[in-house]
Enzyme design. Structure first.
Site, mmCIF file in Angstrom:
data_model
loop_
_atom_site.group_PDB
_atom_site.id
_atom_site.type_symbol
_atom_site.label_atom_id
_atom_site.label_comp_id
_atom_site.label_asym_id
_atom_site.label_seq_id
_atom_site.Cartn_x
_atom_site.Cartn_y
_atom_site.Cartn_z
ATOM 1 C CB SER A 143 -0.874 0.026 1.259
ATOM 2 O OG SER A 143 -1.448 1.312 1.444
ATOM 3 C CE1 TYR A 156 -4.137 -2.045 4.984
ATOM 4 C CE2 TYR A 156 -3.492 0.217 4.495
ATOM 5 C CZ TYR A 156 -3.899 -1.036 4.065
ATOM 6 O OH TYR A 156 -4.057 -1.274 2.711
HETATM 7 N N1 LIG Z 1 -8.755 -0.927 -1.602
HETATM 8 C C1 LIG Z 1 -7.761 -0.075 -1.415
HETATM 9 O O1 LIG Z 1 -7.940 1.156 -1.444
HETATM 10 C C2 LIG Z 1 -6.359 -0.587 -1.181
HETATM 11 C C3 LIG Z 1 -5.291 0.326 -1.247
HETATM 12 C C4 LIG Z 1 -3.990 -0.122 -1.019
HETATM 13 C C5 LIG Z 1 -3.784 -1.452 -0.728
HETATM 14 N N2 LIG Z 1 -4.815 -2.312 -0.663
HETATM 15 C C6 LIG Z 1 -4.544 -3.711 -0.321
HETATM 16 O O2 LIG Z 1 -5.030 -4.557 -1.330
HETATM 17 C C7 LIG Z 1 -5.366 -5.816 -0.782
HETATM 18 C C8 LIG Z 1 -6.779 -6.202 -1.197
HETATM 19 O O3 LIG Z 1 -7.656 -5.201 -0.711
HETATM 20 P P1 LIG Z 1 -9.141 -5.029 -1.270
HETATM 21 O O4 LIG Z 1 -9.404 -3.583 -1.259
HETATM 22 O O5 LIG Z 1 -9.336 -5.805 -2.509
HETATM 23 O O6 LIG Z 1 -9.956 -5.699 -0.056
HETATM 24 P P2 LIG Z 1 -11.436 -6.314 -0.010
HETATM 25 O O7 LIG Z 1 -12.248 -5.849 -1.151
HETATM 26 O O8 LIG Z 1 -11.902 -6.054 1.378
HETATM 27 O O9 LIG Z 1 -11.187 -7.897 -0.203
HETATM 28 C C9 LIG Z 1 -10.463 -8.595 0.752
HETATM 29 C C10 LIG Z 1 -10.304 -10.031 0.315
HETATM 30 O O10 LIG Z 1 -9.569 -10.718 1.343
HETATM 31 C C11 LIG Z 1 -10.312 -11.856 1.759
HETATM 32 N N3 LIG Z 1 -10.104 -12.116 3.179
HETATM 33 C C12 LIG Z 1 -10.281 -11.256 4.211
HETATM 34 N N4 LIG Z 1 -10.016 -11.885 5.366
HETATM 35 C C13 LIG Z 1 -9.659 -13.154 5.048
HETATM 36 C C14 LIG Z 1 -9.267 -14.290 5.798
HETATM 37 N N5 LIG Z 1 -9.161 -14.235 7.128
HETATM 38 N N6 LIG Z 1 -8.969 -15.434 5.151
HETATM 39 C C15 LIG Z 1 -9.072 -15.500 3.809
HETATM 40 N N7 LIG Z 1 -9.441 -14.468 3.037
HETATM 41 C C16 LIG Z 1 -9.730 -13.306 3.655
HETATM 42 C C17 LIG Z 1 -11.740 -11.520 1.457
HETATM 43 O O11 LIG Z 1 -12.452 -12.726 1.312
HETATM 44 P P3 LIG Z 1 -13.720 -13.104 2.237
HETATM 45 O O12 LIG Z 1 -14.710 -12.016 2.042
HETATM 46 O O13 LIG Z 1 -14.125 -14.438 1.722
HETATM 47 O O14 LIG Z 1 -13.207 -13.155 3.637
HETATM 48 C C18 LIG Z 1 -11.604 -10.761 0.144
HETATM 49 O O15 LIG Z 1 -11.497 -11.665 -0.930
HETATM 50 C C19 LIG Z 1 -5.174 -5.677 0.730
HETATM 51 O O16 LIG Z 1 -3.911 -6.170 1.095
HETATM 52 C C20 LIG Z 1 -5.216 -4.181 0.944
HETATM 53 O O17 LIG Z 1 -4.515 -3.773 2.091
HETATM 54 C C21 LIG Z 1 -6.111 -1.918 -0.890
#
Ligand SMILES: NC(=O)c1ccc[n+]([C@@H]2O[C@H](COP(=O)([O-])OP(=O)(O)OC[C@H]3O[C@@H](n4cnc5c(N)ncnc54)[C@H](OP(=O)(O)O)[C@@H]3O)[C@@H](O)[C@H]2O)c1
Length: 264
Positions: A143, A156
């Protein structure tokens, strides 16, 4: 452009929604076989597996459990015969709007337990298989907060900094043995993490005199492009780093943030 991924095998963590689902879709479109790990799954991931039964294997596993990442890796190897690419994507954020003094040990353990340890464990489980099939790659979704510390997401930010540091170290140890290791650092992305019912925008709005849409509008305006990144745009960067066309990119962190970070 042929990314040189066709026929290869990937593990993607956090693959049911958001960036992980987009990465899974993109890698499958490139002809890869993907073991897609998530805790509860989603209709979208189930649909993708139904449309591509030989290429997508959803694996429902809690990746914060100590043996979760290894179970996912073993499932990929037994389903597809080996492993070429690991994408560490699982992560989550809880805004800390009452300041550092209100962040408890349990809060820190939760943050490190979802943003850092699953990657440590997945990499440890995957490396023997990746070394067997080298050249191989690991791409980890960090991130901008890994180098843009923010008191509102203090745990975080620290966990993502640890993740980026880990991957840089590992790139030095395993690069000479044929495993390229890189990170991708997105700014705000259009996923539930930011935009969902319990996402960052809703939490920030709930603590002030505004609404989630206004929080999103203000955050988007902070980037020169004036918008959030789409999950498929992050997935394209992951795919480039994962494949042979990125063959001399190692130990790098690729930022995709619409220009939000204003320093060189
Ligand atoms: N969105 C942003 O603005 C942003 C910015 C920078 C970095 N990131 C990073 O990008 C990555 C993905 O983020 P996202 O925005 O796509 O998040 P998201 O939409 O909340 O999706 C999270 C994913 O992780 C899975 N997950 C969560 N807890 C879990 C667990 N205990 N075991 C297995 N799977 C689990 C969820 O599946 P289930 O629902 O099945 O649990 C879902 O598939 C993260 O590392 C985040 O920090 C995101």
């Amino acid at each position: 452009m042929d990314l040189e991924l066709s026929g290869k095998v990937a593990v993607v963590t956090g693959a049911s929604r958001g960036i992980g689902l987009a990465v899974t879709r993109t890698l499958v479109a490139e002809g890869m076989h993907v073991a897609a790990g998530a805790r509860t799954g989603s209709a979208e991931l189930t649909g993708l597996a139904r449309d591509h039964p030989d290429h997508v294997r959803p694996v429902l596993v809690d990746l914060t459990e100590p043996d979760g990442p290894a179970r996912l890796v073993e499932e990929a190897v037994s389903a597809f015969g080996g492993l070429d690419v690991l994408v560490n994507n699982i992560g989550a954020v809880r805004p800390r709007l009452d300041g550092f003094l209100a962040v408890t040990d349990d809060d820190w353990a939760w943050s490190l337990g979802i943003n850092f340890m699953p990657a440590v464990r997945a990499i440890r489980a995957a490396l023997p298989h990746l070394l067997d099939r080298a050249p191989a790659t690991i791409v980890t979704v960090a991130s901008v907060n890994s180098f843009l510390p923010d008191p509102g997401v203090i745990d975080y930010s620290a966990a993502k900094a640890a993740l980026a540091n880990l991957c840089k170290s590992l790139s030095k140890e395993f690069g000479p043995r044929g495993v390229r290791i890189n990170t991708v650092s997105p700014g705000p992305v259009e996923t539930d993490l930011w935009l969902g019912e319990h996402g960052v925008a809703a939490a920030v709005a709930g603590s002030g005199d505004t609404d989630a849409a206004a929080v999103v509008k203000q955050q988007a305006a902070a980037a020169p492009t004036g918008r959030f990144t789409r999950p498929d745009e992050v997935a394209d960067v992951v795919a480039l780093l994962a494949g042979g066309r990125g063959g001399n990119i190692a130990g790098a962190d690729v930022v995709i943030d619409g220009g939000l970070i204003s320093t060189l």
